[in-house]
Structure formats: structure tokens, C-alpha cells
Design an enzyme around this catalytic site. Structure first.
Site, PDB file in Angstrom:
ATOM      1  N   ASN A   1      46.295  47.531  40.387  1.00  8.71           N
ATOM      2  CA  ASN A   1      46.523  47.071  41.964  1.00  8.71           C
ATOM      3  C   ASN A   1      47.678  47.396  42.845  1.00  8.71           C
ATOM      4  O   ASN A   1      47.713  47.585  44.143  1.00  8.71           O
ATOM      5  CB  ASN A   1      46.445  45.277  41.665  1.00  8.71           C
ATOM      6  CG  ASN A   1      47.709  44.792  41.102  1.00  8.71           C
ATOM      7  OD1 ASN A   1      48.120  45.600  40.297  1.00  8.71           O
ATOM      8  ND2 ASN A   1      47.843  43.623  40.975  1.00  8.71           N
ATOM      9  N   GLU A  11      54.694  41.922  31.938  1.00  7.45           N
ATOM     10  CA  GLU A  11      54.627  41.496  33.391  1.00  7.45           C
ATOM     11  C   GLU A  11      53.054  41.120  33.511  1.00  7.45           C
ATOM     12  O   GLU A  11      52.230  42.189  33.547  1.00  7.45           O
ATOM     13  CB  GLU A  11      54.896  42.468  34.341  1.00  7.45           C
ATOM     14  CG  GLU A  11      56.322  42.870  34.323  1.00  7.45           C
ATOM     15  CD  GLU A  11      57.255  41.823  34.891  1.00  7.45           C
ATOM     16  OE1 GLU A  11      56.684  40.813  35.494  1.00  7.45           O
ATOM     17  OE2 GLU A  11      58.563  41.774  34.693  1.00  7.45           O
ATOM     18  N   CYS A  65      49.560  39.609  41.469  1.00 13.28           N
ATOM     19  CA  CYS A  65      49.891  38.772  40.449  1.00 13.28           C
ATOM     20  C   CYS A  65      50.596  37.752  41.079  1.00 13.28           C
ATOM     21  O   CYS A  65      50.602  36.631  40.598  1.00 13.28           O
ATOM     22  CB  CYS A  65      50.704  39.577  39.310  1.00 13.28           C
ATOM     23  SG  CYS A  65      52.187  40.358  39.982  1.00 13.28           S
ATOM     24  N   GLU A  90      61.791  43.046  35.658  1.00 19.31           N
ATOM     25  CA  GLU A  90      61.774  44.275  36.083  1.00 19.31           C
ATOM     26  C   GLU A  90      62.550  44.202  37.521  1.00 19.31           C
ATOM     27  O   GLU A  90      62.466  43.238  38.228  1.00 19.31           O
ATOM     28  CB  GLU A  90      60.582  44.922  36.390  1.00 19.31           C
ATOM     29  CG  GLU A  90      59.893  45.042  35.033  1.00 19.31           C
ATOM     30  CD  GLU A  90      58.517  45.788  35.033  1.00 19.31           C
ATOM     31  OE1 GLU A  90      57.678  45.550  36.193  1.00 19.31           O
ATOM     32  OE2 GLU A  90      58.289  46.817  34.293  1.00 19.31           O
TER      33      GLU A  90
HETATM   34  P1  NAP Z   1      44.253  44.832  32.615  1.00 24.52           P
HETATM   35  O1  NAP Z   1      42.570  44.758  32.553  1.00 24.52           O
HETATM   36  O2  NAP Z   1      44.936  44.012  31.627  1.00 24.52           O
HETATM   37  O3  NAP Z   1      44.621  46.381  32.601  1.00 24.52           O
HETATM   38  C1  NAP Z   1      46.001  46.861  32.710  1.00 24.52           C
HETATM   39  C2  NAP Z   1      46.244  47.982  31.913  1.00 24.52           C
HETATM   40  O4  NAP Z   1      46.132  47.742  30.513  1.00 24.52           O
HETATM   41  C3  NAP Z   1      45.170  49.278  32.400  1.00 24.52           C
HETATM   42  O5  NAP Z   1      45.623  50.486  32.280  1.00 24.52           O
HETATM   43  C4  NAP Z   1      44.363  48.972  31.094  1.00 24.52           C
HETATM   44  O6  NAP Z   1      43.331  50.092  31.127  1.00 24.52           O
HETATM   45  C5  NAP Z   1      45.242  48.927  30.214  1.00 24.52           C
HETATM   46  N1  NAP Z   1      44.439  48.151  28.833  1.00 24.52           N
HETATM   47  C6  NAP Z   1      43.571  47.231  28.847  1.00 24.52           C
HETATM   48  N2  NAP Z   1      43.189  47.011  27.534  1.00 24.52           N
HETATM   49  C7  NAP Z   1      44.303  47.657  26.777  1.00 24.52           C
HETATM   50  C8  NAP Z   1      44.446  48.003  25.292  1.00 24.52           C
HETATM   51  N3  NAP Z   1      43.964  47.304  24.669  1.00 24.52           N
HETATM   52  N4  NAP Z   1      45.480  48.727  25.186  1.00 24.52           N
HETATM   53  C9  NAP Z   1      46.122  49.440  25.996  1.00 24.52           C
HETATM   54  N5  NAP Z   1      45.880  49.437  27.296  1.00 24.52           N
HETATM   55  C10 NAP Z   1      44.932  48.623  27.662  1.00 24.52           C
HETATM   56  O7  NAP Z   1      44.781  44.429  34.194  1.00 24.52           O
HETATM   57  P2  NAP Z   1      44.290  45.082  35.602  1.00 24.52           P
HETATM   58  O8  NAP Z   1      42.945  44.151  35.815  1.00 24.52           O
HETATM   59  O9  NAP Z   1      44.258  46.378  35.569  1.00 24.52           O
HETATM   60  O10 NAP Z   1      45.420  44.402  36.354  1.00 24.52           O
HETATM   61  C11 NAP Z   1      45.348  42.992  36.941  1.00 24.52           C
HETATM   62  C12 NAP Z   1      46.278  41.988  35.897  1.00 24.52           C
HETATM   63  O11 NAP Z   1      47.479  42.618  36.185  1.00 24.52           O
HETATM   64  C13 NAP Z   1      46.298  40.677  36.793  1.00 24.52           C
HETATM   65  O12 NAP Z   1      46.215  39.816  35.476  1.00 24.52           O
HETATM   66  C14 NAP Z   1      47.563  40.768  37.485  1.00 24.52           C
HETATM   67  O13 NAP Z   1      48.252  39.354  37.607  1.00 24.52           O
HETATM   68  C15 NAP Z   1      48.489  41.600  36.594  1.00 24.52           C
HETATM   69  N6  NAP Z   1      49.534  41.978  37.156  1.00 24.52           N
HETATM   70  C16 NAP Z   1      50.953  41.622  36.777  1.00 24.52           C
HETATM   71  C17 NAP Z   1      51.865  41.987  37.397  1.00 24.52           C
HETATM   72  C18 NAP Z   1      53.165  41.432  36.998  1.00 24.52           C
HETATM   73  O14 NAP Z   1      54.141  41.911  37.500  1.00 24.52           O
HETATM   74  N7  NAP Z   1      53.251  40.331  36.384  1.00 24.52           N
HETATM   75  C19 NAP Z   1      52.015  43.025  38.353  1.00 24.52           C
HETATM   76  C20 NAP Z   1      50.489  43.608  38.730  1.00 24.52           C
HETATM   77  C21 NAP Z   1      49.569  43.012  37.935  1.00 24.52           C
HETATM   78  P3  NAP Z   1      41.859  49.743  31.185  1.00 24.52           P
HETATM   79  O15 NAP Z   1      41.430  49.493  32.500  1.00 24.52           O
HETATM   80  O16 NAP Z   1      41.139  51.405  30.648  1.00 24.52           O
HETATM   81  O17 NAP Z   1      41.325  49.126  30.196  1.00 24.52           O
END
Ligand code: NAP
Length: 492
Positions: free
Chosen positions: A166, A265, A299, A473
Site C-alpha cells: 500500500n 506494524e 492501516c 518506527e
Molecule cells: P500482508 O498480506 O500481510 O502482506 C504483507 C507482506 O508480507 C507482503 O510482502 C507479503 O507477501 C508478505 N507475506 C505474506 N505472508 C508471508 C509469510 N508467510 N512469510 C513471509 N512474508 C509473507 O499485507 P498486505 O495485504 O500486503 O498489506 C495490507 C496490510 O498491511 C493491512 O492489514 C494494513 O493495515 C497493514 N499495514 C500496516 C501498517 C502499519 O504501519 N501498521 C502500514 C501499512 C500496512 P505476499 O503478498 O507474497 O504474501
């Protein structure tokens, strides 16, 4: 040449210039298998590029490069690390037009927002450049005398950094900046939807003089297959993850075996509270920022908008007017304020959540129906009378949908706001100073926006409590996530 042709020529040039291989040990390299995967434009569905699809062996090579570079990098002068980060900061600004176009093409957000993200991403480098110069320690006489305590901080060691789609650039620099400042090497795995911005950043870091092996980038489609062996290898000393809570829990479990340090995060479910005494237009502006930044795919997005009964109808009416005036379209087009969502699955979830809420009695004031393709567009939408048992009151919407829920009393809204496993950010709009501080203290979240709809700032400690994360962070604590404290007891 027409304007749109001009844009296609620029897009082709920018895409042509971006690296598409893995960055390992300071060199761009193909994966062992030679495999690639497609990156597509969410506004059109068209393929933009193919990038290297790393295997577990490639991941191991990247971590080995980080391990090999660690001792030398830890020994560099803080001023040298400052200089590298500031050069990278300058390059991000020099290349901002091309980087913004690249980000919009792969992620969808409007060009103005992409430029804003690159400036924000660069700011983490400038902020942490200075932090590299301020890593401090202590010297103290033991309370009983007869000994001295010397306290120093050392880089934690090779890090694994995993980022979401994102904010493809800023979520990277928010980790790479403090890692470099602290003297840590790293392996970065960006999200497969948006690897191009991270690969372009890799080239910038090389051009900025970051030594070989200090930053390695592994793009892949099998995240677990590539990263789990690295987490379990015992060679990496730290995992910093930004992404969903569900994946964060899996990674925490993997890290437990080697007691690896983590920063998490994770997801949010932000309450946005408007009291009767709020400046209503300011509250609408704040809600627009908190809801619509990044098309709602943040997020920090306002997920549940609580409006007190005296202003709920008027607030929803003004919010609906502002939302329906937004221009939806491909992010590369002039005037676009709302781009497409990231992919079919992301938009499908928004469609499901709106259907669930309306089936439970919510009313649609504006939007509410996805247009036909191409692209994963969803219109700015306002729902009122959203019942508390609606899925969108409990799950991240991650889309341009504002759900307005009326409330009567302060106690009621604080209880409702805290009734979630998440605790990233809350927003409060009121003109009553006592109430503002009282409610801010009672809200269970790592951050609170008081009369403002954006809290992100590289100089402030960003992070959540409860299931929204561990660690912070940014701010002056962000670098501590990449440092170990060592105490040396001295007999004098
Ligand atoms: P996600 O599905 O959790 O994926 C995040 C990253 O983790 C991607 O690079 C993903 O790669 C990787 N990943 C997934 N499963 C993994 C595993 N088993 N081992 C290692 N890496 C793995 O999240 P997203 O859909 O990309 O992002 C949206 C989420 O991020 C939302 O929940 C949002 O709230 C959160 N977010 C939080 C913050 C914060 O600062 N708190 C900031 C931005 C976003 P793959 O897609 O290849 O699985």
C-alpha cells in the site's frame, strides 16, 4: 504527439529503466531458476513488467551477502552512514517525477499522492541520517560504589525486512533508513503487487554509495517458502514486518524458535470520533484525509466513524457531499483524486463488506456499487446507520468506504472505540480541551489524532498496541529497534 501518447512514452521509458532482477551483494542478478512474475497496472489490468521470482536458494544467497557485509558495515563511521542516507534523500527528490509515475503505474494511487509518498519516504532517510549521529550510551557509578557501568549500543545485525503494497516506497525507507543509520545490513522482500518502487529504491541506494551487501532485495511470489528458511536460519538477528495482523502472527511464531527480535506494524480498525462541539467542517476535512488517503488502503484509515447524535446527520450529509465530489480515474490522469484499488481480491472484499452492512440495515448516502471494468475501481461511498455487528465495524475495510455510526455519550463511544483487538490509531474531533485529553488517554491505541486526520510523520513514533503491533518506527525511538544495548561492568 498527443498528451496521452506523451504519457505512454514516458511510462515506457520509466518502466524500461527500472531494474527487474534481484539485488544481491551489490549486483543485480537473475534468480537461480530464471523465473519471473508479472506486475500489472490496477487501473487497466495490463502487464507492466516481469520481475525476478526468487527461490529459497536466492533468499539464502541474499542473507549470506547481508551476513558477510555486516561486520564491515557496523564499523563504518556514523558520519559515513549519514552521508549515504543524505545522498539517497537527494536522489529520491531528483528522481521524484519518474518514481511517482512508476508508483502510480504499479499501485494505482493518483500521481500527487505518489509524489507525496516519495517525499515522505525520503524524509525517513533525512530523519535517520541525523539519528545515526546521535546513538548514545552512558557511564555511571554503581549505587554501592566500587564499580562503573558503561552502557553502549551496537547494531542488532543482519535484518529481514518485509513490506506491504500500500505504501511501496515509504514502508521500505521507514525500515531501511534506521537499519542503515544503526549499521545493520538487510534483506528486503517487497510485496509482489508493487516490487518496482523497491527495485528503483535499490538502484538509488547503490548510486548513493551504500556498500555491496548492505541492502539486498528479493522479489518473489512464494513469500513463506523464501522467507521462513531465512527466519529459521539463525543468521538473521531481526525481523521488521509491515502487513496484516494475520501474517504478523505467523511470522512471530516462526521467530519464536530462535528468539529473533521483531518489530511488527500490523493492521488497524481506527475509530474516528466527532463530538457535538467539534468544528464540523474541520471534522469533515479530517475525515476525508483519514478515510481517503491512499483510496482508504491505509492501516491508519478511519474505519469506524462515530458521530455524536446532535451532529450525526449534518456530518454525514457534508461528508457525503465531499465524497461524491471526488474524481475517480486512473492515477496518471490529471485531476484524478481516487485511483483504483490494488486488485480484484481487494475490491471484492470492499464489495462484500458493503453488501453485508446494507443487508444489516445500513443506508447508502453516496456510491455503493462497483463500476464495470477495466481496472479495480470503487466509488467513494458513505454508509450511515451502520450497525455495530456489521463486518465493516470489525474488519479493515481497506477501501474508499466511510461507515458512519451514531453515538450518545462519551463513555459509550470510548467503550465502542476500544471494543476491538486492534489499537493502531484513533481520531478525536472536539473543541473541549479537557474532553480531548481525557478521551485521548482513554483510547487504546498507539497514536491519537486530535482535531487532525493524519498522524504519520517521520519524526514521530509510529506504531500500535494490542494486535496492531510491537515496537515503533520513526521518531527518536525508531533507531532503537535496530540497536542492542550492551552493558559493560567495570571494576575500578
Ligand atoms: P500482508 O498480506 O500481510 O502482506 C504483507 C507482506 O508480507 C507482503 O510482502 C507479503 O507477501 C508478505 N507475506 C505474506 N505472508 C508471508 C509469510 N508467510 N512469510 C513471509 N512474508 C509473507 O499485507 P498486505 O495485504 O500486503 O498489506 C495490507 C496490510 O498491511 C493491512 O492489514 C494494513 O493495515 C497493514 N499495514 C500496516 C501498517 C502499519 O504501519 N501498521 C502500514 C501499512 C500496512 P505476499 O503478498 O507474497 O504474501
Amino acid at each position: 504527439m498527443s498528451f496521452s501518447n506523451d504519457r505512454s512514452v514516458r511510462s515506457a521509458r520509466v518502466l524500461d529503466a527500472v531494474p527487474t532482477q534481484l539485488l544481491i551483494g551489490g549486483a543485480w542478478a537473475d534468480p537461480a531458476s530464471g523465473a519471473t512474475f508479472p506486475v500489472s497496472n490496477p487501473a487497466t489490468g495490463e502487464e507492466l513488467a516481469r520481475v525476478a521470482d526468487a527461490t529459497p536458494d536466492d533468499g539464502r544467497r541474499a542473507l549470506d551477502a547481508a551476513v558477510d557485509a555486516q561486520a564491515g558495515f557496523a564499523a563504518t563511521a556514523p558520519r559515513d552512514r549519514y552521508d549515504m542516507l543524505m545522498r539517497a534523500y537527494d536522489l529520491l527528490h531528483e528522481r521524484i517525477d519518474d518514481l511517482a509515475l512508476l508508483m502510480t503505474l504499479e499501485m494505482g494511487k493518483p500521481l500527487a499522492e505518489s509524489r507525496g509518498e516519495i517525499a515522505y519516504a525520503a524524509e525517513f532517510f533525512r530523519h535517520f541520517a541525523s539519528e545515526a549521529l546521535r546513538i548514545d550510551g552512558g557511564y555511571q557509578t554503581a549505587p554501592a560504589g566500587g564499580a562503573r557501568f558503561l552502557v553502549t549500543k551496537q547494531p542488532v545485525g543482519p535484518c529481514l525486512l518485509i513490506t506491504p503494497w500500500n505504501f511501496p516506497m515509504a514502508m521500505g525507507t521507514r525500515k531501511i533508513g534506521p537499519a542503515i543509520a544503526a549499521g545493520c545490513t538487510s534483506v528486503i522482500k517487497p510485496a509482489p503487487q508493487t516490487p518496482l518502487s523497491m527495485l528503483a529504491l535499490g538502484q538509488i541506494l547503490l548510486d548513493a554509495g551504500v556498500p555491496a551487501g548492505v541492502v539486498n532485495i528479493v522479489t518473489c511470489t512464494d513469500a513463506n517458502g523464501v522467507m521462513e528458511p531465512l527466519i529459521r536460519s539463525g543468521k538473521a538477528r531481526k525481523l521488521s514486518f509491515t502487513g496484516s495482523t494475520a501474517v504478523g502472527k505467523i511470522l512471530l511464531a516462526q521467530c519464536a524458535d530462535t528468539v529473533m527480535r521483531t518489530s511488527m506494524e500490523l493492521g488497524g480498525n481506527a475509530p474516528f470520533i466527532v463530538f457535538d462541539d467539534a468544528e464540523l467542517d474541520e471534522a469533515v476535512t479530517g475525515a476525508m484525509a483519514a478515510k481517503m488517503r491512499n483510496m482508504g488502503e491505509a492501516c491508519t484509515a478511519a474505519n469506524r466513524i462515530y458521530a455524536q447524535q446532535g451532529v450525526a446527520d449534518e456530518f454525514a450529509r457534508r461528508l457525503s457531499t465531499a465524497m461524491s465530489a471526488l474524481q475517480v480515474g486512473p492515477g496518471v490522469e490529471d485531476g484524478t483524486q481516487v485511483g483504483p484499488l490494488i486488485d480484484d481480491a481487494g475490491r471484492g472484499k470492499v464489495v462484500d463488506l458493503v453488501a453485508d452492512a446494507t443487508a444489516r440495515g445500513a443506508r447508502v448516502l453516496t456510491g455503493g456499487a462497483a463500476p464495470d471494468g477495466p481496472g479495480f475501481f470503487y466509488p467513494p461511498t458513505v454508509l450511515v446507520d451502520v450497525p455495530t455487528d456489521a463486518r465493516m465495524a470489525r474488519e479493515e475495510i481497506f477501501g474508499p468506504v466511510a461507515s458512519v455510526i451514531p453515538f450518545a455519550t462519551e463513555d459509550e463511544v470510548v467503550a465502542a472505540a476500544n471494543d476491538t483487538p486492534y489499537g493502531l490509531v484513533s481520531y478525536v474531533f472536539t473543541n473541549d480541551l479537557r474532553r480531548a485529553l481525557r478521551v485521548a488517554e482513554r483510547l487504546e491505541s498507539g497514536m491519537v489524532g486530535l482535531n487532525q486526520g493524519v498522524v504519520s510523520n517521520p519524526a514521530a513514533p509510529f506504531g500500535g498496541i494490542k494486535e496492531s503491533g510491537l515496537g515503533r518506527e520513526g521518531g527518536n525511538v525508531g533507531i532503537d529497534e535496530f540497536l542492542e544495548v550492551k552493558y559493560i561492568g567495570i571494576s575500578v
